[in-house]
Design an enzyme around this catalytic site. Structure first.
Site, PDB file in Angstrom:
ATOM      1  CD  GLU A  42      13.757   9.003  -0.818  1.00 30.11           C
ATOM      2  OE1 GLU A  42      12.904   7.883  -1.108  1.00 30.11           O
ATOM      3  OE2 GLU A  42      12.954  10.185  -1.354  1.00 30.11           O
TER       4      GLU A  42
ATOM      5  CG  HIS B  58       7.878  -4.201  27.266  1.00 30.51           C
ATOM      6  ND1 HIS B  58       7.672  -4.699  28.764  1.00 30.51           N
ATOM      7  CD2 HIS B  58       7.541  -2.850  27.740  1.00 30.51           C
ATOM      8  CE1 HIS B  58       7.406  -3.987  29.512  1.00 30.51           C
ATOM      9  NE2 HIS B  58       7.265  -2.769  28.855  1.00 30.51           N
TER      10      HIS B  58
ATOM     11  CE  LYS C 265      10.976   4.392  -8.530  1.00 27.30           C
ATOM     12  NZ  LYS C 265      11.181   6.140  -8.708  1.00 27.30           N
TER      13      LYS C 265
HETATM   14  O1  PA5 Z   1      11.127  12.024  -2.034  1.00 22.07           O
HETATM   15  C1  PA5 Z   1      10.999  11.677  -3.088  1.00 22.07           C
HETATM   16  O2  PA5 Z   1      11.246  12.313  -3.953  1.00 22.07           O
HETATM   17  C2  PA5 Z   1      10.287  10.213  -3.277  1.00 22.07           C
HETATM   18  O3  PA5 Z   1       9.900   9.438  -2.094  1.00 22.07           O
HETATM   19  C3  PA5 Z   1       8.897  10.342  -3.867  1.00 22.07           C
HETATM   20  O4  PA5 Z   1       8.047  11.218  -3.154  1.00 22.07           O
HETATM   21  C4  PA5 Z   1       8.301   9.079  -4.225  1.00 22.07           C
HETATM   22  O5  PA5 Z   1       9.143   8.105  -4.912  1.00 22.07           O
HETATM   23  C5  PA5 Z   1       6.850   9.251  -5.106  1.00 22.07           C
HETATM   24  O6  PA5 Z   1       7.185   9.789  -6.405  1.00 22.07           O
HETATM   25  P1  PA5 Z   1       6.165  10.584  -7.175  1.00 22.07           P
HETATM   26  O7  PA5 Z   1       5.513  11.554  -6.349  1.00 22.07           O
HETATM   27  O8  PA5 Z   1       6.798  10.871  -8.259  1.00 22.07           O
HETATM   28  O9  PA5 Z   1       5.260   9.407  -7.493  1.00 22.07           O
END
Ligand code: PA5
Length: 447
Positions: free
Chosen positions: A286, A307, A421
């Site tokens: 990310e 394996h 989303k």
């Molecule tokens: O690293 C990030 O920002 C994302 O992975 C969020 O943690 C994830 O989408 C969850 O978001 P939220 O905490 O707003 O529900």
């Protein structure tokens, strides 16, 4: 430090000049983390986090976790991505691999809200209806669909079981200080609420209540984790160039990336690190995968996956390298016993420990993969104690910041996750997405 780095198994693949150039670049980029002048600098709260956690905050987290432990067989941690992976990584790395089957009285942690599978949620509600449980719902935005869906059904079960007035002893929310649907709901119900600082993104939030509350409730010593992170933070702040572990790691992986090695495989020989690798994949994927750039983070569990994936790694397309987590000391070792008649031919290993055998499998594999043109960056971990895990968390976060800047991306945003989303909201008929619905349906038909 309990963490060290070795680059022996990059020899012949990376030259000193290639590494030096990246060390130089990494050293320049490290400065951006401290003078806060790089991209995404409003999300650098994690850099000083280990030094900022107060005694009061630690006490509140410990007291709350004791309260949960006193009345709950299960704590359901509801969250997705950065809101649950860190806690799970730490608890599984430092806990018992077979915890879930244990009949002891300690509170077991279960996870929900990280997918939408109805079978899982049905099973979970069925399990919990006759057991005592608490909920820690974690969402920084407070609006993420997956955890909100899971929380809706769990809250309804808890309300039926314990009564609305008693929920404040059973439901704990971790969210923004003032915004979002979860904050509003928590205030209405009077849940004890923990705050995720504005300047700390989800995947960098393990050392906030996001990670620390479930970790404490799962029986781990959060003070030791913070102390390990603090030590690593000091070390990384005060060392430069090749003496800086994070710069070294970022430099080695970027030097390999420049050679066309676009996939990094994180490797472990200890199955309890499975979720640590999931946390790492999110952190790096990310943070770096943007603008057509970024090393693809993958993970394998050895010797299990030797394996299954071993063939490809040894012999398939040469676009990958490995980063090995080499844990030196198990919690408890065991030896191979001698069996009379040697029916399985294993008596040559009698008296040897499993960790010794594991280490030889590791050495043999590193050498074989190097022979196949696959470099290994080796991260040595003294053990999987809370201190070491604290060091590892901070190390990987810091190296990720440096490495993202080396790639010239903003390591602290995630604009790409919005696309799925928006399509999903349009298809589900969410308010505000009416115009997009027709467009998405048309595109789906055309494909
Ligand atoms: O690293 C990030 O920002 C994302 O992975 C969020 O943690 C994830 O989408 C969850 O978001 P939220 O905490 O707003 O529900």
């Amino acid at each position: 430090m309990n963490l060290s780095i070795r680059s022996n198994f990059t020899k012949g693949i990376l030259s000193d000049a290639e590494i030096d150039a990246q060390i130089e670049l990494g050293s320049q980029k490290k400065k951006l983390l401290h003078d806060k002048s790089g991209k995404g600098n409003d999300f650098l709260g994690w850099v000083d986090l280990p030094n900022q956690i107060s005694e009061n905050e630690l006490k509140t987290l410990e007291e709350t976790s004791k309260k949960i432990q006193s009345h709950s067989e299960f704590l359901v941690v509801v969250g997705i991505g950065g809101s649950y992976l860190g806690a799970r990584a730490v608890l599984e790395a430092g806990g018992s691999s077979l915890d879930v089957y244990s009949k002891d009285k300690s509170t077991k942690i279960i996870y929900a809200g990280h997918h939408i599978d109805p079978d899982y949620h049905n099973e979970l509600l069925n399990l919990l209806k006759d057991r005592d449980f608490s909920i820690n719902v974690i969402s920084k935005s407070g609006t993420t669909t997956e955890p909100a869906l899971a929380f809706r059904s769990l809250l309804s079960l808890a309300e039926k079981k314990y009564g609305k007035a008693n929920l404040k002893d059973r439901v704990f929310s971790t969210t923004d200080a003032s915004r979002g649907a979860l904050k509003k709901l928590s205030d209405e119900y009077g849940f004890q609420t923990f705050v995720i600082p504005d300047d700390v993104g989800g995947r960098y939030s393990v050392l906030t209540p996001v990670g620390l509350l479930p970790i404490a409730a799962g029986g781990k010593d959060i003070r030791k984790i913070v102390s390990g992170a603090k030590k690593m933070a000091e070390n990384l702040k005060n060392t430069e160039g090749r003496d800086n572990l994070a710069i070294c790691y970022a430099a080695l992986r970027n030097a390999l990336y420049k050679q066309g090695k676009k996939t990094e495989i994180l490797v472990n020989y200890n199955p309890r690190l499975f979720f640590f690798m999931e946390w790492w994949k999110q952190l790096y994927g990310e943070s770096e995968g943007k603008g057509g750039k970024g090393i693809f983070p993958a993970a394998v569990n050895f010797t299990t996956d030797l394996h299954s994936m071993g063939q490809y790694i040894q012999d398939g397309e040469r676009m990958l390298f490995e980063t090995l987590l080499n844990v030196k000391k198990p919690f408890q070792d065991m030896s191979v016993t001698e069996v009379s008649g040697d029916p399985d031919g294993l008596n040559y290993l009698a008296g040897k420990t499993l960790s010794y055998i594991n280490s030889k499998a590791m050495e043999g594999t590193k050498l074989a993969h190097h022979g196949g043109g696959v470099a290994t960056i080796e991260l040595g971990l003294e053990d999987l104690s809370e201190e070491t895990i604290g060091e590892m968390i901070y190390f990987f976060e810091y190296a990720c910041g440096v490495s993202g800047y080396m790639l010239d991306v903003n390591p602290f945003d995630q604009p790409g996750v919005e696309d799925y989303k928006n399509n999903m909201f349009a298809l589900l008929g969410k308010k505000g997405f009416e115009a997009k619905k027709a467009e998405v349906e048309k595109k789906l038909k055309e494909l």
